[in-house]
Scaffold this active site. Structure first.
Site, PDB file in Angstrom:
ATOM      1  N   GLN A 316       0.886  -1.111   0.032  1.00  0.00           N
ATOM      2  CA  GLN A 316       0.123   0.012  -0.095  1.00  0.00           C
ATOM      3  C   GLN A 316       0.929   1.137   0.043  1.00  0.00           C
ATOM      4  O   GLN A 316       0.545   2.353  -0.577  1.00  0.00           O
ATOM      5  CB  GLN A 316      -1.001   0.029   1.218  1.00  0.00           C
ATOM      6  CG  GLN A 316      -1.622   1.102   1.597  1.00  0.00           C
ATOM      7  CD  GLN A 316      -2.863   1.651   0.419  1.00  0.00           C
ATOM      8  OE1 GLN A 316      -3.150   0.596  -0.301  1.00  0.00           O
ATOM      9  NE2 GLN A 316      -3.108   2.673   0.132  1.00  0.00           N
ATOM     10  N   GLU A 317       2.012   1.351   0.778  1.00  0.00           N
ATOM     11  CA  GLU A 317       2.883   2.326   0.774  1.00  0.00           C
ATOM     12  C   GLU A 317       3.585   2.769  -0.421  1.00  0.00           C
ATOM     13  O   GLU A 317       3.615   3.626  -0.906  1.00  0.00           O
ATOM     14  CB  GLU A 317       3.771   2.224   1.956  1.00  0.00           C
ATOM     15  CG  GLU A 317       3.072   2.237   3.358  1.00  0.00           C
ATOM     16  CD  GLU A 317       2.802   3.869   3.766  1.00  0.00           C
ATOM     17  OE1 GLU A 317       2.082   3.858   4.635  1.00  0.00           O
ATOM     18  OE2 GLU A 317       3.370   4.839   2.838  1.00  0.00           O
ATOM     19  N   SER A 318       4.378   1.478  -1.053  1.00  0.00           N
ATOM     20  CA  SER A 318       5.103   1.773  -2.230  1.00  0.00           C
ATOM     21  C   SER A 318       4.839   0.939  -3.499  1.00  0.00           C
ATOM     22  O   SER A 318       5.975   1.009  -4.280  1.00  0.00           O
ATOM     23  CB  SER A 318       6.606   1.649  -1.751  1.00  0.00           C
ATOM     24  OG  SER A 318       6.727   0.306  -1.333  1.00  0.00           O
ATOM     25  N   TYR A 443      -6.797   3.393   3.486  1.00  0.00           N
ATOM     26  CA  TYR A 443      -5.481   2.745   3.611  1.00  0.00           C
ATOM     27  C   TYR A 443      -5.727   1.450   4.357  1.00  0.00           C
ATOM     28  O   TYR A 443      -5.221   0.493   3.970  1.00  0.00           O
ATOM     29  CB  TYR A 443      -4.800   3.990   4.143  1.00  0.00           C
ATOM     30  CG  TYR A 443      -3.453   3.479   4.731  1.00  0.00           C
ATOM     31  CD1 TYR A 443      -3.149   2.991   6.063  1.00  0.00           C
ATOM     32  CD2 TYR A 443      -2.413   3.680   3.946  1.00  0.00           C
ATOM     33  CE1 TYR A 443      -1.926   2.504   6.256  1.00  0.00           C
ATOM     34  CE2 TYR A 443      -0.948   3.552   4.216  1.00  0.00           C
ATOM     35  CZ  TYR A 443      -0.991   2.761   5.613  1.00  0.00           C
ATOM     36  OH  TYR A 443       0.596   2.552   5.782  1.00  0.00           O
TER      37      TYR A 443
END
Length: 487
Positions: A316-318, A443
């Site tokens: 999800q972040e990168s 998120y």
């Protein structure tokens, strides 16, 4: 707006560039009896600039790394340019910003549109084009021109500039009618379109791009009228020294390209939170994850998390890109901020092992710092939300959940409260103010979805069914003033 005033408004738009250049170059005479530099001298003597703004995503809000927002970045650079400190009041709506500037403020910076009819203020040179845009609820017949608006419930934000454009269009289309409010913000307005309270709304294009991911039930319609200009407002009657200095500062930012960089940073990226399709995720599971799976397992053993959960958070972040860098400077596979990396003794955020270990330890720290009354999955989900939005905003959402009669220890209730941090009615009563509260909801939902997919693949390696997302319901919170047709 009467036809004569409408013509004046058009002439003002065309002529303001020349006025701004004249102010920038100091070509205008001083006001009789008003020392030109008096206001600027007062600010330099007291060593601070008093700025009045709004708590919105296009102006100022508390982000993951502290205060942020397009106009906040400009304000901060301007006070550095002057060599003074910044005092900020973000408790206003647009009419209140202008009234405060007229009365005793130094500068108003709140996505203010140039309005030639206003008394008591002087505007800076244009900073940003503001293109009015008609948006409408998905499922309605396509709305592509003014004639398509007949019979629709339309609204806009009073004092924002979009109301001026509607009045200008009403002079040519007398049957045009709408509602407007000074107490809403754009996210609330789009929520009312999506939930069926309104059929359509008029906002600025960049505002829609910033918010559209949270409102999939709202469609882009068509642009209305010519662009307006966003500018800063200064009190009239106190000389032109501060205005001229601001214009020189803004012109230097433009010439050096820094203004364009800020515009791109805040308004040029509107797709970073979109849910990547299941097939794309599977491709990345097969091609990227094997290179980092053992690092996730090591971090999981050290922090007592499921390694697949840490992997889902990293995706999800990168998207498992160890060199990922956000426009705000968050970097690495787990997208750590520089201060957080320092606290975790991560000296190279682009090193996958350090980043994964640091991200896992940060999530553990957040989970451990939550109140003991939060248990089970609720505790995990709130820790993940705090990873995205910060503990301060999470605590604000817990307070809102409790005020609404919910349980602040249940994620289901906090999840419903987080998007309210985008609404003035709620965030004005919190400690940390505005936040893009829809982001942590998406998120956490996405991480849970990725985790479920990884768990399913880990068990069976069989094909899975794609999970469908649904955004949280918008909240209705204001009364509109009707602007009737003029027929």
């Amino acid at each position: 707006m009467p036809a004569a005033l409408s013509d004046h408004f058009r002439r003002f738009r065309r002529g303001y560039a020349a006025l701004a250049i004249a102010l920038t170059l100091g070509l205008l005479p001083e006001h009789p009896g008003v020392p030109d530099g008096r206001h600027l001298d007062e600010i330099l003597a007291r060593d601070f600039l008093s700025v009045h703004t709004r708590n919105t995503p296009t102006t100022y809000y508390e982000g993951r790394q502290g205060p942020t927002g397009f106009e906040y970045e400009l304000m901060r650079r301007f006070v550095d340019h002057l060599g003074v400190s910044l005092t900020l009041d973000a408790s206003h709506n647009i009419p209140e910003v202008l009234e405060t500037v007229r009365r005793d403020g130094d500068l108003g910076a709140a996505a203010l549109p140039l309005d030639p009819t206003l008394d008591g203020v002087i505007f800076s040179r244009p900073i940003l084009d503001l293109q009015p845009l008609l948006v409408y609820r998905r499922g309605l017949p396509p709305v592509k021109r003014l004639d398509d608006l007949d019979g629709l419930a339309i609204a806009t934000l009073g004092g924002s500039g979009t109301d001026l454009v509607l009045r200008e269009l009403q002079a040519e289309h007398p049957g045009l009618s709408w509602r407007e409010s000074i107490d809403l913000e754009v996210a609330e307005l789009l929520g009312l379109v999506e939930n069926g309270t309104l059929d359509a709304a008029v906002v600025f294009d960049h505002q829609f791009r910033l918010n559209r991911l949270f409102f999939p039930g709202v469609e882009r319609g068509f642009v209305l009228g010519e662009p307006l200009s966003m500018a800063w407002a200064f009190p009239a009657g106190r000389g032109l020294g501060l205005v001229e200095e601001a214009n020189r500062f803004l012109e230097a930012l433009r010439v050096e390209g820094e203004l364009d960089q800020l515009v791109a940073r805040y308004f040029g990226h509107d797709d970073y939170l979109e849910y990547v399709g299941a097939r794309t995720f599977i491709t990345h599971v097969n091609e990227r994850l094997p290179g980092y799976a053992e690092l996730f397992r090591d971090a999981a053993r050290d922090t007592r998390f499921d390694w697949k959960l840490l992997a889902a958070l990293g995706y999800q972040e990168s998207h498992w890109d160890p060199e990922a860098t956000s426009p705000t400077g968050v970097r690495g596979l787990m997208m750590l901020t520089l201060p957080t990396a320092g606290e975790l003794d991560v000296d190279d955020r682009l090193d996958p092992e350090q980043s994964i270990s640091g991200g896992a330890r940060y999530l553990r720290s957040l989970k451990d710092r939550l109140p003991e009354s939060i248990t089970g999955d609720d505790r995990l989900f709130m820790a993940m939300a705090a990873y995205n939005v910060g503990l301060g905003h999470l605590y604000d959402a817990r307070d809102i959940a409790e005020r609404r009669g919910g349980d602040p220890d249940r994620w289901a209730d906090v999840r419903e409260a987080l998007p309210l941090l985008q609404e003035r009615e709620w965030h004005s009563k919190t400690r940390h103010g505005y936040a893009r509260g829809g982001e942590p909801v998406l998120y956490v939902r996405n991480i849970r979805r990725y985790h479920e997919i990884l768990a399913y693949m880990d068990r069976s390696q069989q094909q899975f069914h794609r999970l469908n997302a649904r955004l949280p319901d918008a909240q209705e919170s204001s009364v509109f003033e009707l602007v009737p047709p003029v027929m």
